[in-house]
Design an enzyme around this catalytic site. Structure first.
Site, PDB file in Angstrom:
ATOM      1  N   TYR A 240       3.359  -8.646  -4.154  1.00  0.00           N
ATOM      2  CA  TYR A 240       4.885  -9.180  -4.175  1.00  0.00           C
ATOM      3  C   TYR A 240       5.671  -9.353  -2.476  1.00  0.00           C
ATOM      4  O   TYR A 240       6.480  -9.907  -2.262  1.00  0.00           O
ATOM      5  CB  TYR A 240       5.364  -8.359  -5.202  1.00  0.00           C
ATOM      6  CG  TYR A 240       4.996  -8.519  -6.174  1.00  0.00           C
ATOM      7  CD1 TYR A 240       4.079  -9.432  -7.005  1.00  0.00           C
ATOM      8  CD2 TYR A 240       6.247  -7.642  -7.477  1.00  0.00           C
ATOM      9  CE1 TYR A 240       4.275  -8.919  -8.216  1.00  0.00           C
ATOM     10  CE2 TYR A 240       5.960  -7.654  -8.765  1.00  0.00           C
ATOM     11  CZ  TYR A 240       4.980  -8.317  -9.407  1.00  0.00           C
ATOM     12  OH  TYR A 240       5.085  -8.061 -10.416  1.00  0.00           O
TER      13      TYR A 240
ATOM     14  N   CYS B 295       5.891   1.395   0.868  1.00  0.00           N
ATOM     15  CA  CYS B 295       5.048   0.531   0.075  1.00  0.00           C
ATOM     16  C   CYS B 295       4.097   0.995  -0.010  1.00  0.00           C
ATOM     17  O   CYS B 295       3.299   1.984   0.484  1.00  0.00           O
ATOM     18  CB  CYS B 295       3.820  -0.389   0.499  1.00  0.00           C
ATOM     19  SG  CYS B 295       3.372  -1.535  -0.208  1.00  0.00           S
ATOM     20  N   THR B 296       3.890   1.827  -1.987  1.00  0.00           N
ATOM     21  CA  THR B 296       2.769   2.490  -2.266  1.00  0.00           C
ATOM     22  C   THR B 296       1.980   2.238  -2.646  1.00  0.00           C
ATOM     23  O   THR B 296       1.014   3.427  -1.927  1.00  0.00           O
ATOM     24  CB  THR B 296       3.578   2.276  -3.764  1.00  0.00           C
ATOM     25  OG1 THR B 296       3.540   1.268  -4.467  1.00  0.00           O
ATOM     26  CG2 THR B 296       4.388   3.291  -4.316  1.00  0.00           C
TER      27      THR B 296
ATOM     28  N   ASP C 126       3.595  -1.641 -11.274  1.00  0.00           N
ATOM     29  CA  ASP C 126       3.267  -1.768  -9.841  1.00  0.00           C
ATOM     30  C   ASP C 126       3.021  -3.266  -9.377  1.00  0.00           C
ATOM     31  O   ASP C 126       2.177  -4.042 -10.178  1.00  0.00           O
ATOM     32  CB  ASP C 126       2.017  -1.661  -9.211  1.00  0.00           C
ATOM     33  CG  ASP C 126       2.748  -1.544  -7.927  1.00  0.00           C
ATOM     34  OD1 ASP C 126       3.467  -1.904  -6.496  1.00  0.00           O
ATOM     35  OD2 ASP C 126       1.570  -1.989  -6.806  1.00  0.00           O
ATOM     36  N   SER C 127       3.128  -4.183  -8.868  1.00  0.00           N
ATOM     37  CA  SER C 127       1.970  -5.502  -8.574  1.00  0.00           C
ATOM     38  C   SER C 127       0.468  -5.557  -8.444  1.00  0.00           C
ATOM     39  O   SER C 127      -0.046  -5.923  -8.213  1.00  0.00           O
ATOM     40  CB  SER C 127       2.878  -5.345  -7.280  1.00  0.00           C
ATOM     41  OG  SER C 127       2.366  -4.759  -5.802  1.00  0.00           O
TER      42      SER C 127
ATOM     43  N   THR D 210       9.024  -3.468  -3.124  1.00  0.00           N
ATOM     44  CA  THR D 210       9.113  -4.676  -2.850  1.00  0.00           C
ATOM     45  C   THR D 210      10.037  -5.193  -4.285  1.00  0.00           C
ATOM     46  O   THR D 210      11.088  -5.569  -4.048  1.00  0.00           O
ATOM     47  CB  THR D 210       8.215  -5.174  -3.010  1.00  0.00           C
ATOM     48  OG1 THR D 210       7.267  -4.915  -1.644  1.00  0.00           O
ATOM     49  CG2 THR D 210       8.017  -7.205  -2.888  1.00  0.00           C
TER      50      THR D 210
ATOM     51  N   CYS E 115       7.175   0.425  -6.753  1.00  0.00           N
ATOM     52  CA  CYS E 115       6.963  -0.693  -6.020  1.00  0.00           C
ATOM     53  C   CYS E 115       8.357  -1.403  -5.263  1.00  0.00           C
ATOM     54  O   CYS E 115       9.660  -1.268  -5.157  1.00  0.00           O
ATOM     55  CB  CYS E 115       6.762  -2.716  -6.645  1.00  0.00           C
ATOM     56  SG  CYS E 115       7.083  -4.117  -5.346  1.00  0.00           S
TER      57      CYS E 115
END
Length: 252
Positions: free
Chosen positions: A39, A177-178, A7-8, A71, A69
């Protein structure tokens, strides 16, 4: 079986938290690209490059890679699957759960996910365009990365954004979005009559199917977790607090 979750930043821990409970016998790697978070406000090309770098780092360490993620999935999953010879599972907003919704649907996500073609394709496929509203909430990612969950600034931001819609007409709130899973208590307070869903369970079901396809069954009695961060200073001390927060959100 080693499952790598990318993930970001800290958002993907919401998937990792559930995966470690439901995927018995697997070992896990978590990579947080905290150095480059968020992100969701970056260009598609930037997101693709960062995602390729992350998967390149993980590919030799895992059997399955999960992009936790929305995104990065929206912007880069097709390119990643073409480039890397390893199963890659993406994550998408659970808009399909809105088929039986009595009222309208509100999808909240990052600007990149909202603008992305993948979300629009999901809505068209589900025939939900006419009853779905899209709302970018980029600051929530920043709040989560800073571990700021209940401050007056957070509550005011969420309230101001949600107030753009008549919450009485929203029967389903989709967390796209997580990072947003950390704020479920605030959403429940503001939208008590709305069902809240995310893409975590659907993604875990995909992971299970892929494990079965690979004919691999976890045999480890004790789950192992390796954590990596793109920051020079790892955020290990924060992980326990974040997982505790997610556990609390899972109980409400």
């Amino acid at each position: 079986m080693v499952v790598a979750v990318f993930d970001s930043g800290f958002g993907g821990l919401s998937l990792l938290y559930e995966a470690m409970k439901k995927l018995e016998g697997c070992d896990f790697i978590y990579f947080a690209d905290n150095k480059n978070a968020p992100y969701g406000t970056k260009s598609i090309d930037e997101i693709k490059k960062l995602s390729i770098d992350a998967v390149d780092f993980l590919a030799s360490k895992a059997d399955i890679i999960v992009i936790a993620c929305n995104t990065a999935t929206s912007a880069a999953v097709s390119d990643l699957r073409e480039k890397f010879n390893i199963p890659i599972i993406g994550m998408e907003p659970a808009v399909n759960l809105g088929k039986d919704a009595d009222g309208d649907i509100l999808v909240i996500a990052t600007p990149a996910t909202i603008k992305g073609a993948k979300l629009n394709e999901l809505l068209k496929k589900s025939n939900l365009n006419n009853k779905t509203h899209l709302l970018p909430m980029p600051k929530l990612v920043e709040f989560a990365q800073n571990m700021e969950f209940n401050s007056p600034n957070v509550k005011e931001y969420i309230k101001n954004q949600i107030s753009k819609f008549n919450s009485k007409n929203i029967s389903l709130l989709v967390l796209g979005c997580t990072h947003f899973n950390y704020f479920k208590d605030s959403f429940i307070d503001l939208m008590p009559n709305s069902k809240i869903v995310d893409g975590v369970d659907g993604t875990i079901r995909q992971i299970k199917r892929k494990i079965d396809e690979l004919n691999s069954k976890g045999k480890n009695l004790d789950t192992k977790l390796l954590y990596y961060s793109s920051k020079k200073q790892k955020d290990i001390n924060q992980i326990t607090s974040l997982l505790a927060r997610l556990e609390k959100m899972a109980k409400i």
